[in-house]
Design a protein around this motif. Structure first.
Motif, PDB file in Angstrom:
ATOM      1  N   ARG A 170     -54.353  89.910  32.661  1.00 54.60           N
ATOM      2  CA  ARG A 170     -53.789  89.263  31.003  1.00 54.60           C
ATOM      3  C   ARG A 170     -55.284  89.846  29.756  1.00 54.60           C
ATOM      4  O   ARG A 170     -56.355  90.344  29.987  1.00 54.60           O
ATOM      5  CB  ARG A 170     -54.992  87.713  31.042  1.00 54.60           C
ATOM      6  N   HIS A 171     -54.466  90.042  28.275  1.00 63.11           N
ATOM      7  CA  HIS A 171     -55.024  91.226  27.500  1.00 63.11           C
ATOM      8  C   HIS A 171     -55.165  89.731  26.394  1.00 63.11           C
ATOM      9  O   HIS A 171     -53.797  89.072  26.220  1.00 63.11           O
ATOM     10  CB  HIS A 171     -54.848  92.099  26.626  1.00 63.11           C
ATOM     11  N   ASP A 172     -55.663  89.772  25.294  1.00 62.04           N
ATOM     12  CA  ASP A 172     -56.080  88.577  24.173  1.00 62.04           C
ATOM     13  C   ASP A 172     -54.629  89.606  23.302  1.00 62.04           C
ATOM     14  O   ASP A 172     -54.949  91.320  23.412  1.00 62.04           O
ATOM     15  CB  ASP A 172     -57.210  88.900  23.531  1.00 62.04           C
ATOM     16  N   GLU A 173     -54.215  89.031  22.300  1.00 62.97           N
ATOM     17  CA  GLU A 173     -53.479  89.649  21.696  1.00 62.97           C
ATOM     18  C   GLU A 173     -53.816  88.741  19.899  1.00 62.97           C
ATOM     19  O   GLU A 173     -54.217  88.023  19.943  1.00 62.97           O
ATOM     20  CB  GLU A 173     -51.928  89.133  21.537  1.00 62.97           C
ATOM     21  N   HIS A 174     -52.914  89.675  19.757  1.00 64.80           N
ATOM     22  CA  HIS A 174     -53.644  89.752  17.708  1.00 64.80           C
ATOM     23  C   HIS A 174     -51.831  88.554  17.700  1.00 64.80           C
ATOM     24  O   HIS A 174     -50.545  89.671  18.412  1.00 64.80           O
ATOM     25  CB  HIS A 174     -53.665  91.163  16.766  1.00 64.80           C
ATOM     26  N   LEU A 175     -51.516  88.182  17.121  1.00 61.39           N
ATOM     27  CA  LEU A 175     -50.425  87.051  16.535  1.00 61.39           C
ATOM     28  C   LEU A 175     -50.646  87.816  15.078  1.00 61.39           C
ATOM     29  O   LEU A 175     -51.417  87.434  14.449  1.00 61.39           O
ATOM     30  CB  LEU A 175     -50.214  85.711  16.528  1.00 61.39           C
ATOM     31  N   HIS A 176     -49.438  88.217  14.785  1.00 61.39           N
ATOM     32  CA  HIS A 176     -48.869  88.295  13.398  1.00 61.39           C
ATOM     33  C   HIS A 176     -47.705  87.549  12.960  1.00 61.39           C
ATOM     34  O   HIS A 176     -47.223  87.139  14.279  1.00 61.39           O
ATOM     35  CB  HIS A 176     -48.551  89.726  13.078  1.00 61.39           C
ATOM     36  N   ALA A 177     -47.285  87.202  11.916  1.00 55.07           N
ATOM     37  CA  ALA A 177     -46.080  86.278  11.819  1.00 55.07           C
ATOM     38  C   ALA A 177     -45.824  86.995   9.895  1.00 55.07           C
ATOM     39  O   ALA A 177     -46.693  86.903   9.007  1.00 55.07           O
ATOM     40  CB  ALA A 177     -45.741  85.087  12.001  1.00 55.07           C
ATOM     41  N   LYS A 178     -44.379  87.109   9.912  1.00 50.77           N
ATOM     42  CA  LYS A 178     -43.753  87.114   8.505  1.00 50.77           C
ATOM     43  C   LYS A 178     -42.972  85.898   8.555  1.00 50.77           C
ATOM     44  O   LYS A 178     -41.422  85.325   9.548  1.00 50.77           O
ATOM     45  CB  LYS A 178     -42.487  88.777   8.879  1.00 50.77           C
ATOM     46  N   LEU A 179     -42.775  85.376   7.646  1.00 46.67           N
ATOM     47  CA  LEU A 179     -41.986  84.108   6.287  1.00 46.67           C
ATOM     48  C   LEU A 179     -40.722  85.227   6.214  1.00 46.67           C
ATOM     49  O   LEU A 179     -41.008  85.822   5.044  1.00 46.67           O
ATOM     50  CB  LEU A 179     -42.759  83.503   5.851  1.00 46.67           C
ATOM     51  N   ARG A 180     -40.000  84.260   6.039  1.00 50.73           N
ATOM     52  CA  ARG A 180     -38.310  84.215   5.240  1.00 50.73           C
ATOM     53  C   ARG A 180     -39.044  84.146   3.621  1.00 50.73           C
ATOM     54  O   ARG A 180     -38.740  85.265   2.617  1.00 50.73           O
ATOM     55  CB  ARG A 180     -37.356  83.631   5.176  1.00 50.73           C
TER      56      ARG A 180
END
Length: 184
Positions: A170-180
């Protein structure tokens, strides 16, 4: 929210095209699934049993938009070989999605993934009516962080031990997000 198209829609980026995955891509998909980097960060389903048959099943699943839960494209040069894939899992009830992608070894480091992710996200916002698209990748995979940044997905945080990757850990993840509403 807009209705998700029932058939794949091609996106022409000039020197790249996002198109429906096709059976003719099976050899390239099978070869990509054999790549150690892809197997680590984007493990394919059941590759070892019958690589060609598994590649065809993977292609056909992604070419089927009829359920409305996945938008998926093969990424290629116009008239050229497959360079990668980008897909968005759609949650119509929340107008959110999750994007994933991979590229062949020959396409890496050329901006292909970032441009494909940007184009697929724009389609999902403008046509499928999504409001938010998330992109998660292992912290230990810096090239995926560069793709997220190039595609305009700001880093939101770290998801601790969020996903088991190809090494079984199990790895740590970066969470990226984009909004409309985010600028392109």
């Amino acid at each position: 929210m807009s209705d998700v198209p029932l058939v794949p829609v091609a996106l022409d980026l000039g020197d790249l095209v996002l198109r429906a995955p096709a059976d003719a891509d099976a050899e390239t998909v099978a070869a990509a699934f054999a790549d150690p980097a892809l197997r680590m960060w984007n493990p394919p389903p059941a590759y070892d049993e019958d690589p060609h048959a598994n590649a065809l099943a993977w292609i056909r699943e992604r070419a089927d938009w009829s359920t409305g839960i996945r938008l998926a494209w093969a990424v290629a040069a116009p008239g050229g070989p497959l360079l990668g894939s980008v897909s968005i899992r759609v949650d119509a009830s929340s107008a959110n999605g999750t994007i994933g992608y991979w590229t062949t070894p020959a396409a890496r480091g050329r901006g292909v993934a970032g441009r494909a992710v940007r184009a697929a996200a724009r389609f999902a916002f403008d046509v499928a009516g999504l409001h938010r698209i998330e992109l998660a990748h292992a912290v230990a995979n810096p090239p995926s962080c560069r793709v997220a940044q190039a595609a305009g997905f700001p880093l939101e945080g770290v998801l601790r031990e969020a996903y088991a990757y190809g090494d079984g850990r199990r790895h740590d993840e970066h969470l990226h997000a984009k909004l409309r509403t985010d600028p392109d």
